[in-house]
Design an enzyme around this catalytic site. Structure first.
Site, PDB file in Angstrom:
ATOM      1  N   LYS A   9       0.694  -1.224  -0.010  1.00  0.00           N
ATOM      2  CA  LYS A   9       0.107  -0.030   0.084  1.00  0.00           C
ATOM      3  C   LYS A   9       0.860   1.318   0.011  1.00  0.00           C
ATOM      4  CE  LYS A   9      -2.608  -1.030   3.769  1.00  0.00           C
ATOM      5  NZ  LYS A   9      -1.841  -2.310   3.904  1.00  0.00           N
TER       6      LYS A   9
ATOM      7  N   ARG B  47     -11.381   0.545   8.968  1.00  0.00           N
ATOM      8  CA  ARG B  47     -11.274  -0.774   9.047  1.00  0.00           C
ATOM      9  C   ARG B  47     -12.265  -1.758   9.290  1.00  0.00           C
ATOM     10  NH1 ARG B  47      -5.599  -1.939   9.785  1.00  0.00           N
ATOM     11  NH2 ARG B  47      -4.304   0.048  10.521  1.00  0.00           N
TER      12      ARG B  47
ATOM     13  N   ARG C 146      12.047 -10.151   5.594  1.00  0.00           N
ATOM     14  CA  ARG C 146      12.454  -9.106   6.108  1.00  0.00           C
ATOM     15  C   ARG C 146      13.639  -9.246   7.180  1.00  0.00           C
ATOM     16  NH1 ARG C 146       7.736  -4.360   5.938  1.00  0.00           N
ATOM     17  NH2 ARG C 146       7.170  -5.520   7.848  1.00  0.00           N
TER      18      ARG C 146
ATOM     19  N   ARG D  73      12.131  -8.632  12.788  1.00  0.00           N
ATOM     20  CA  ARG D  73      11.447  -7.841  13.795  1.00  0.00           C
ATOM     21  C   ARG D  73      10.347  -8.833  14.514  1.00  0.00           C
ATOM     22  NH1 ARG D  73       9.459  -2.524  10.847  1.00  0.00           N
ATOM     23  NH2 ARG D  73       8.503  -3.953   9.875  1.00  0.00           N
TER      24      ARG D  73
ATOM     25  N   ARG E 105      -2.120 -11.645  12.209  1.00  0.00           N
ATOM     26  CA  ARG E 105      -2.533 -10.233  11.707  1.00  0.00           C
ATOM     27  C   ARG E 105      -3.459 -10.241  10.256  1.00  0.00           C
ATOM     28  NH1 ARG E 105       2.916  -7.192  10.521  1.00  0.00           N
ATOM     29  NH2 ARG E 105       1.536  -5.628   9.746  1.00  0.00           N
TER      30      ARG E 105
END
Length: 211
Positions: free
Chosen positions: A13, A88, A127, A160, A171
């Site tokens: 996004k 949301r 990542r 992370r 999530r």
């Protein structure tokens, strides 16, 4: 151009929003950024929001809507805006509709970036971030030539906590639970535009140019 950008974490996004912002010269409004600015600026809304945040609670919708009204009233939104991270839920979407109606504004489109869950997991779980300078790498798409060390400063690379696979899947589960009703809500209004988020970086631009 007044647009809402929807999509799961890791859908790209931010990249798409930057392209829309540049093309249409409209502000990219992120709920998180808006909250941080109010808290940092010590505004009345920011102080109220901070009380909830410090208590580990979600900031109530009415506070977010009040911040949104303040933001959309600013001069740089005269030619439009791109909302990212809001709404949301359907109640938030209904509150936003009421706000826009009061302001005499209408949405042009709600763009949904569609990305398969497994692609999101691959993107985010791979990542790695440098502890020293914050540089970002990816074990598959952009690995460091120095292995577990940063190419720029030699710092350690780490994953992370929110990039762990189990966290990502949780999530995604929350995202799907909240967003599925939102898709139906905007589809019924004829505003929803589905875009392949696994494709080109100008996919949203091409979608909007067809409006």
């Amino acid at each position: 151009m007044r647009v809402i950008l929807l999509g799961p974490p890791g859908a790209g996004k931010g990249t798409q929003a930057a392209a829309v912002k540049e093309r249409y010269r409209i502000p990219h409004i992120s709920t998180g950024d808006m909250l941080r600015e109010h808290v940092k600026g010590g505004t009345e809304l920011g102080r109220k929001a901070k009380e909830f945040m410090d208590g580990g609670k979600l900031v109530p919708d009415q506070l977010i809507i009040a911040m949104m009204e303040d933001r959309l009233s600013q001069g740089d939104c005269e030619n439009g805006f791109l909302l990212d991270g809001f709404p949301r839920t359907v109640p938030q979407a209904e509150a936003l509709d009421e706000l826009l109606s009061r302001m005499g504004l209408q949405l042009d489109a709600v763009v949904l970036l569609e990305v398969a869950d497994e692609v999101v997991v691959q993107r985010l779980s791979g990542r790695r971030v440098c502890r020293s300078c914050g540089a970002i790498y990816h074990v598959s798409f952009h690995p460091s030539s120095k292995g577990d060390l940063c190419e720029a400063c030699g710092g350690d690379l780490y994953q992370r906590d929110d990039d762990r696979e189990d966290v990502i899947r949780r999530r995604l589960s929350v995202y799907h639970e909240q967003t599925s009703p939102l898709e139906a809500y905007y589809d019924a209004k004829g505003l929803l535009r589905r875009v392949n988020g696994e494709g080109a970086t100008d996919a949203v631009l091409r979608c909007l140019e067809g409006l």
